[in-house]
Write a protein that holds these residues in place. Structure first.
Motif, short mmCIF file in Angstrom:
data_model
loop_
_atom_site.label_atom_id
_atom_site.label_comp_id
_atom_site.label_asym_id
_atom_site.label_seq_id
_atom_site.Cartn_x
_atom_site.Cartn_y
_atom_site.Cartn_z
N ARG A 161 24.09 11.36 77.10
CA ARG A 161 24.61 11.82 75.82
C ARG A 161 25.27 13.20 75.96
NH1 ARG A 161 23.11 10.05 70.75
NH2 ARG A 161 22.08 8.04 70.75
N LYS A 193 17.11 12.09 68.90
CA LYS A 193 18.18 11.96 69.90
C LYS A 193 19.22 13.02 69.59
CE LYS A 193 17.82 6.96 69.74
NZ LYS A 193 18.47 5.73 69.36
N THR A 194 19.93 13.46 70.62
CA THR A 194 21.01 14.40 70.38
C THR A 194 22.22 13.62 69.92
OG1 THR A 194 20.20 15.32 72.42
CG2 THR A 194 22.10 16.39 71.45
N HIS A 195 22.57 13.71 68.66
CA HIS A 195 23.74 12.97 68.20
C HIS A 195 25.01 13.68 68.62
CE1 HIS A 195 22.54 9.74 65.19
NE2 HIS A 195 21.59 9.90 66.08
N HIS A 196 25.98 12.85 68.96
CA HIS A 196 27.23 13.42 69.41
C HIS A 196 28.25 13.36 68.30
CE1 HIS A 196 31.20 13.41 71.22
NE2 HIS A 196 31.38 12.22 70.68
N PRO A 207 28.87 0.78 61.95
CA PRO A 207 28.96 2.09 62.60
C PRO A 207 28.92 1.95 64.12
CG PRO A 207 26.94 1.90 61.26
CD PRO A 207 27.68 0.62 61.12
N PRO A 229 28.41 4.47 67.56
CA PRO A 229 28.04 5.84 67.90
C PRO A 229 29.07 6.52 68.80
CG PRO A 229 26.79 4.29 69.22
CD PRO A 229 27.59 3.47 68.25
N GLY A 230 29.16 7.83 68.69
CA GLY A 230 30.08 8.61 69.53
C GLY A 230 29.97 8.29 71.01
N PRO A 231 28.75 8.22 71.57
CA PRO A 231 28.63 7.93 73.01
C PRO A 231 28.90 6.46 73.35
CG PRO A 231 26.64 9.00 72.16
CD PRO A 231 27.44 8.56 70.99
N ILE A 233 25.53 4.23 75.71
CA ILE A 233 24.10 4.22 75.36
C ILE A 233 23.61 2.79 75.11
CG2 ILE A 233 23.98 6.61 74.57
CD1 ILE A 233 24.17 5.57 71.68
N GLN A 263 24.39 -3.43 61.42
CA GLN A 263 24.91 -3.03 62.72
C GLN A 263 24.49 -4.06 63.76
OE1 GLN A 263 24.00 1.04 63.61
NE2 GLN A 263 25.32 1.11 65.39
N PHE A 310 19.71 3.42 57.72
CA PHE A 310 19.66 3.61 59.18
C PHE A 310 18.46 4.45 59.65
CE2 PHE A 310 23.91 2.37 58.10
CZ PHE A 310 24.22 1.44 59.07
N LYS A 336 12.83 -0.72 63.48
CA LYS A 336 12.82 0.74 63.59
C LYS A 336 11.99 1.26 62.45
CE LYS A 336 15.68 4.86 63.25
NZ LYS A 336 17.01 5.45 63.18
N THR A 345 14.38 2.31 68.00
CA THR A 345 15.51 2.88 67.27
C THR A 345 16.59 1.79 67.27
OG1 THR A 345 16.29 3.90 69.31
CG2 THR A 345 15.06 5.30 67.79
N ILE A 346 17.69 2.06 66.57
CA ILE A 346 18.73 1.04 66.51
C ILE A 346 19.44 0.94 67.85
CG2 ILE A 346 20.89 0.37 65.39
CD1 ILE A 346 19.72 1.64 62.80
N GLU A 347 19.84 2.07 68.40
CA GLU A 347 20.45 2.07 69.73
C GLU A 347 19.34 2.01 70.78
OE1 GLU A 347 23.59 1.79 70.07
OE2 GLU A 347 24.32 2.40 68.09
P1 XMP Z 1 19.20 5.24 66.09
O1 XMP Z 1 19.46 4.69 67.46
O2 XMP Z 1 18.81 6.69 66.11
O3 XMP Z 1 20.60 5.18 65.33
O4 XMP Z 1 18.25 4.40 65.31
C1 XMP Z 1 20.77 5.38 63.95
C2 XMP Z 1 22.25 5.30 63.64
O5 XMP Z 1 22.94 6.39 64.25
C3 XMP Z 1 23.93 5.91 65.13
N1 XMP Z 1 23.99 6.83 66.28
C4 XMP Z 1 24.98 7.72 66.46
N2 XMP Z 1 26.09 7.98 65.75
N3 XMP Z 1 26.68 9.64 67.31
C5 XMP Z 1 26.94 8.94 66.20
O6 XMP Z 1 27.98 9.19 65.59
C6 XMP Z 1 25.58 9.44 68.07
O7 XMP Z 1 25.36 10.10 69.06
C7 XMP Z 1 24.68 8.42 67.62
N4 XMP Z 1 23.52 7.93 68.12
C8 XMP Z 1 23.10 6.95 67.27
C9 XMP Z 1 23.49 4.53 65.51
O8 XMP Z 1 24.58 3.76 65.96
C10 XMP Z 1 22.91 4.06 64.21
O9 XMP Z 1 23.92 3.65 63.31
#
Ligand code: XMP
Length: 493
Positions: A268, A324-327, A370, A372-374, A378, A414, A448, A485, A489-491
């Motif tokens: 990430r 998680k570190t969101h990007h 949606p 995710p940025g990465p 991931i 998703q 989410f 979740k 987690t979702i990812e």
């Molecule tokens: P998780 O995996 O945390 O994901 O249950 C929850 C929502 O967030 C999205 N996601 C991201 N979106 N940058 C984004 O813009 C990121 O780094 C990122 N990581 C997770 C994921 O797709 C889900 O909709």
């Protein structure tokens, strides 16, 4: 405008959402907001619920200014109790609680108030002031379980506050374009990252409508986007909408930086940092070109921040733990010193979709899940290589195509296919195979934050599995992820 003061209830944003549905503009601010410091006068005020008891020593207190403004006030749950407390009524800490309320219940109403609703367990389920427009209710009208809750809120907002119903997306477009023009001025230049997703596309379109080619969109191809994604984004944003967009193909650079990285957080970070580097280089090139042609330097950065993020960042509850570190572009280096423009900061996701539709975007883009940025990085456990990306991408494409064919895409919040780098034995034709696994994920969720796995009809799963095994080289098994979740987690990373 209706002001909602948030005392930390998990339902506060729902009050905001409901009132917007009546076509009335409202804003949610933390309860610490001083009324005297507001730059606008609310038409009415709603005090939200709270996880606190009014008797807690650190309980949030209502600003007396709320009751001195002379506008109608509605206290919900904790809001009712704060009102009671403020006007000198009595409360009891009661374990046998009123439906929806945690702990406290009014036992004596303050002077000047009268009871307007009771239930078997709550003698003071609702009260109002004899002369002033002050109301309190013990229950939560904003949740759907309160059957007439919507009507109660509507009555307060429309009949009591007499708020005007001028909040429509059509009006929003005009107002927001004016606002952007005022901020940016006649010659100002704006840059912004565009991903091809609905939020950044809507934001970019609004910018383009406001200032034309003085908005410079940058789409960074990070090499881990979905099948055909860049080409589709270009078709929509450039060919159809006329947005001034630079597509920076940095796939090789991202993949080179990802080489050998297997730790999820490290992956990430690498993607986030590479993105910032590429974006800044592109921004500099655009800035230089502007200067060379006698234009102003770039001063503004567009961001597609939505209202839930704004609420989260001003939340009275304080920051939640980072899982998680969101990007996103939030991490741009200090030295860029760009001023932020956030045209969607007042909107909820469904309002952005509605806006996208009004702006002429295809349904396909407006309703996209949606991403995710990465990206796919991931969704590939372990090291990300060009070959692994190709496998995950192809499987994902088939998966989504079949979901759409089955008419299930909109029911699912998703969905994606991930690549698990473990090998298992299989047989294709007459030959033994030893290949990797595809893991399918599909979830239902409204926010989410929590999610349930989607109950696919078996025949759809069967079709997806057989197509992936037949069409994607290097894969001989498909599994379906049946984890909610939390705890998953979702990812995957
Ligand atoms: P998780 O995996 O945390 O994901 O249950 C929850 C929502 O967030 C999205 N996601 C991201 N979106 N940058 C984004 O813009 C990121 O780094 C990122 N990581 C997770 C994921 O797709 C889900 O909709």
């Amino acid at each position: 405008t209706i002001l909602i003061l948030d005392f930390g209830s998990q339902y506060s944003h729902l009050i905001t959402r409901r009132i917007r549905e009546f076509g009335v503009y409202c804003e949610l601010l933390p309860c610490t907001q001083k009324i005297s410091e507001l730059s606008w006068k609310p038409t009415g005020i709603i005090l939200s619920g709270s996880p606190y008891s009014v008797y807690d020593h650190d309980a949030p207190r209502v600003d007396p200014g709320v009751f001195e403004l002379g506008v109608p006030v509605l206290g919900i749950c904790y809001g009712l109790q704060e009102m009671t407390n403020y006007f000198g009524g009595k409360e009891l800490t009661n374990e046998s609680q009123v439906w929806m309320s945690h702990g406290d219940q009014v036992t004596a109403i303050p002077e000047g108030f009268r009871v307007i609703a009771t239930t078997n367990t709550a003698p003071f389920a609702a009260m109002r002031h004899n002369e002033k427009s002050l109301f309190g209710i013990q229950f939560h009208p904003e949740v759907t379980h309160s059957v007439d809750g919507k009507q109660i809120l509507k009555n307060f907002v429309l009949k009591i506050c007499k708020a005007s119903q001028n909040w429509t997306m059509q009006e929003f477009i005009g107002k927001e374009i004016d606002r952007i023009r005022k901020i940016v001025g006649e010659k100002g230049q704006v840059i912004g990252a565009v991903s091809g997703g609905v939020d950044s596309s809507v934001a970019a379109k609004l910018m383009h409508m406001a200032i034309g080619d003085r908005f410079h969109g940058i789409l960074v191809d990070n090499g881990v986007m979905r099948h055909n994604e860049c080409a589709q984004a270009k078709k929509m944003l450039v060919d159809k909408m006329g947005i001034n967009l630079k597509i920076a193909d940095a796939s090789d650079r991202f993949l080179a930086n990802l080489a050998g990285k297997t730790d999820p957080e490290q992956k990430r970070k690498v993607i986030g940092n590479t993105f910032i580097d590429v974006f800044e280089e592109e921004a500099k090139a655009i800035d230089d070109a502007c200067a060379a042609s006698g234009g102003q330097p770039i001063e503004f950065l567009l961001q597609g921040t939505l209202y839930p993020d704004v609420i989260e960042s001003i939340s009275f509850k304080g920051p939640s733990a980072t899982i998680k570190t969101h990007h996103n572009v939030g991490g741009l280096k200090e030295n860029m010193k760009l001023k932020l423009i956030e045209p969607l900061r007042e909107l909820f996701k469904d309002e952005v979709r509605e806006l996208g539709r009004l702006l002429g975007m295809d349904d396909e883009l407006v309703w996209r899940h949606p991403f995710p940025g990465p990206g796919i990085a991931i969704r590939i456990l372990g090291e990300v290589t060009k070959e692994q990306v190709a496998i995950a991408r192809k499987a994902d494409y088939i998966y989504i195509e079949e979901i759409k064919k089955a008419g299930l895409y909109r029911q699912i919040a998703q969905a994606y296919a991930a690549l698990l780098p473990v090998k298992a034995v299989g047989v294709k034709g007459d030959k033994r195979t030893y290949e990797q696994m595809i893991c399918l994920r599909a979830v239902e969720t409204s926010d989410f934050m929590t999610a349930d796995w989607f109950p696919f009809p078996y025949d759809v799963l069967k079709r997806i599995s057989s197509r992936i095994c037949n069409e994607v080289e290097g894969v001989n098994r498909v599994v379906y992820d049946v984890s909610s979740k939390p705890p998953a987690t979702i990812e995957l990373e």
